[in-house]
Design a protein around this motif. Structure first.
Motif, PDB file in Angstrom:
ATOM      1  N   GLY A  26       0.773  -1.233   0.000  1.00  0.00           N
ATOM      2  CA  GLY A  26       0.000   0.000   0.000  1.00  0.00           C
ATOM      3  C   GLY A  26       0.806   1.286   0.000  1.00  0.00           C
ATOM      4  N   TYR A  27       2.112   1.195  -0.109  1.00  0.00           N
ATOM      5  CA  TYR A  27       2.945   2.398  -0.160  1.00  0.00           C
ATOM      6  C   TYR A  27       3.021   2.946  -1.574  1.00  0.00           C
ATOM      7  CZ  TYR A  27       4.734   1.643   4.550  1.00  0.00           C
ATOM      8  OH  TYR A  27       4.858   1.502   5.899  1.00  0.00           O
ATOM      9  N   ARG A  28       3.130   4.254  -1.662  1.00  0.00           N
ATOM     10  CA  ARG A  28       3.377   4.924  -2.943  1.00  0.00           C
ATOM     11  C   ARG A  28       4.839   5.356  -2.925  1.00  0.00           C
ATOM     12  NH1 ARG A  28       2.839  10.395  -4.721  1.00  0.00           N
ATOM     13  NH2 ARG A  28       2.038  10.940  -2.668  1.00  0.00           N
ATOM     14  N   ILE A  29       5.577   4.969  -3.947  1.00  0.00           N
ATOM     15  CA  ILE A  29       6.993   5.314  -4.009  1.00  0.00           C
ATOM     16  C   ILE A  29       7.114   6.767  -4.463  1.00  0.00           C
ATOM     17  CG2 ILE A  29       9.234   4.741  -5.032  1.00  0.00           C
ATOM     18  CD1 ILE A  29       7.884   2.550  -3.161  1.00  0.00           C
ATOM     19  N   VAL A  34      17.947   9.018  -3.441  1.00  0.00           N
ATOM     20  CA  VAL A  34      17.974  10.462  -3.242  1.00  0.00           C
ATOM     21  C   VAL A  34      19.261  10.835  -2.511  1.00  0.00           C
ATOM     22  CG1 VAL A  34      16.782  12.420  -2.203  1.00  0.00           C
ATOM     23  CG2 VAL A  34      15.463  10.506  -3.125  1.00  0.00           C
ATOM     24  N   HIS A  35      20.024  11.755  -3.075  1.00  0.00           N
ATOM     25  CA  HIS A  35      21.266  12.226  -2.463  1.00  0.00           C
ATOM     26  C   HIS A  35      21.023  13.599  -1.847  1.00  0.00           C
ATOM     27  CE1 HIS A  35      23.790   9.054  -4.171  1.00  0.00           C
ATOM     28  NE2 HIS A  35      22.893   9.076  -5.140  1.00  0.00           N
ATOM     29  N   LEU A  36      21.352  13.703  -0.567  1.00  0.00           N
ATOM     30  CA  LEU A  36      21.115  14.935   0.177  1.00  0.00           C
ATOM     31  C   LEU A  36      22.348  15.256   1.009  1.00  0.00           C
ATOM     32  CD1 LEU A  36      17.673  13.671   1.191  1.00  0.00           C
ATOM     33  CD2 LEU A  36      17.949  15.830   0.019  1.00  0.00           C
ATOM     34  N   ILE A  43      15.058   4.591  -0.694  1.00  0.00           N
ATOM     35  CA  ILE A  43      13.661   4.705  -1.129  1.00  0.00           C
ATOM     36  C   ILE A  43      12.932   5.648  -0.179  1.00  0.00           C
ATOM     37  CG2 ILE A  43      11.471   3.488  -1.520  1.00  0.00           C
ATOM     38  CD1 ILE A  43      13.157   0.909  -1.863  1.00  0.00           C
ATOM     39  N   ILE A  44      12.149   6.545  -0.749  1.00  0.00           N
ATOM     40  CA  ILE A  44      11.232   7.370   0.035  1.00  0.00           C
ATOM     41  C   ILE A  44       9.840   6.983  -0.429  1.00  0.00           C
ATOM     42  CG2 ILE A  44      10.470   9.703   0.623  1.00  0.00           C
ATOM     43  CD1 ILE A  44      13.329  10.643  -0.053  1.00  0.00           C
ATOM     44  N   ALA A  45       9.008   6.582   0.525  1.00  0.00           N
ATOM     45  CA  ALA A  45       7.671   6.097   0.179  1.00  0.00           C
ATOM     46  C   ALA A  45       6.652   6.693   1.148  1.00  0.00           C
ATOM     47  CB  ALA A  45       7.626   4.573   0.242  1.00  0.00           C
ATOM     48  N   ARG A  46       5.406   6.667   0.718  1.00  0.00           N
ATOM     49  CA  ARG A  46       4.330   7.226   1.542  1.00  0.00           C
ATOM     50  C   ARG A  46       3.194   6.211   1.634  1.00  0.00           C
ATOM     51  NH1 ARG A  46       2.762  12.960   2.351  1.00  0.00           N
ATOM     52  NH2 ARG A  46       0.865  12.786   3.541  1.00  0.00           N
TER      53      ARG A  46
END
Length: 95
Positions: A26-29, A34-36, A43-46
């Motif tokens: 159920g996550y949205r990618i 991501v380089h910060l 991965i960043i997911a919501r």
């Protein structure tokens, strides 16, 4: 005629599997790799109101290790710093 398979690094294979699992859960990618400021988030997911910053560790031998054993304190600190920078950069996007 035969075709050579395209080489896909082990880490990318693991991230692809993680993305597939997250989507099924159920996550949205939101973003990948991501380089910060010298740090990276795989991965960043919501999912709902939750924004998740995910570190993927892929093992060649297939063994399963707990997250605590796989990601040391230094890496956890780097993930927290990167997540903080990401949220500052996108503060109006996710809240």
């Amino acid at each position: 005629m035969w075709f050579r398979r395209k080489y896909v690094p082990l880490g990318t294979q693991g991230e692809d599997l993680a993305v597939k699992h997250l989507r099924k859960s159920g996550y949205r990618i939101i973003e990948r790799n991501v380089h910060l400021g010298g740090y990276e988030i795989d991965i960043i997911a919501r999912e709902g109101d939750t924004l998740a910053f995910i570190e993927v560790k892929t093992r060649r031998d297939g063994s399963v290790v707990t997250p605590e054993d796989n990601v040391g304190e230094t890496k956890r600190t780097h993930i927290r710093r990167a997540a903080h920078r990401y949220m500052q950069k996108h503060e109006n996007t996710y809240y």
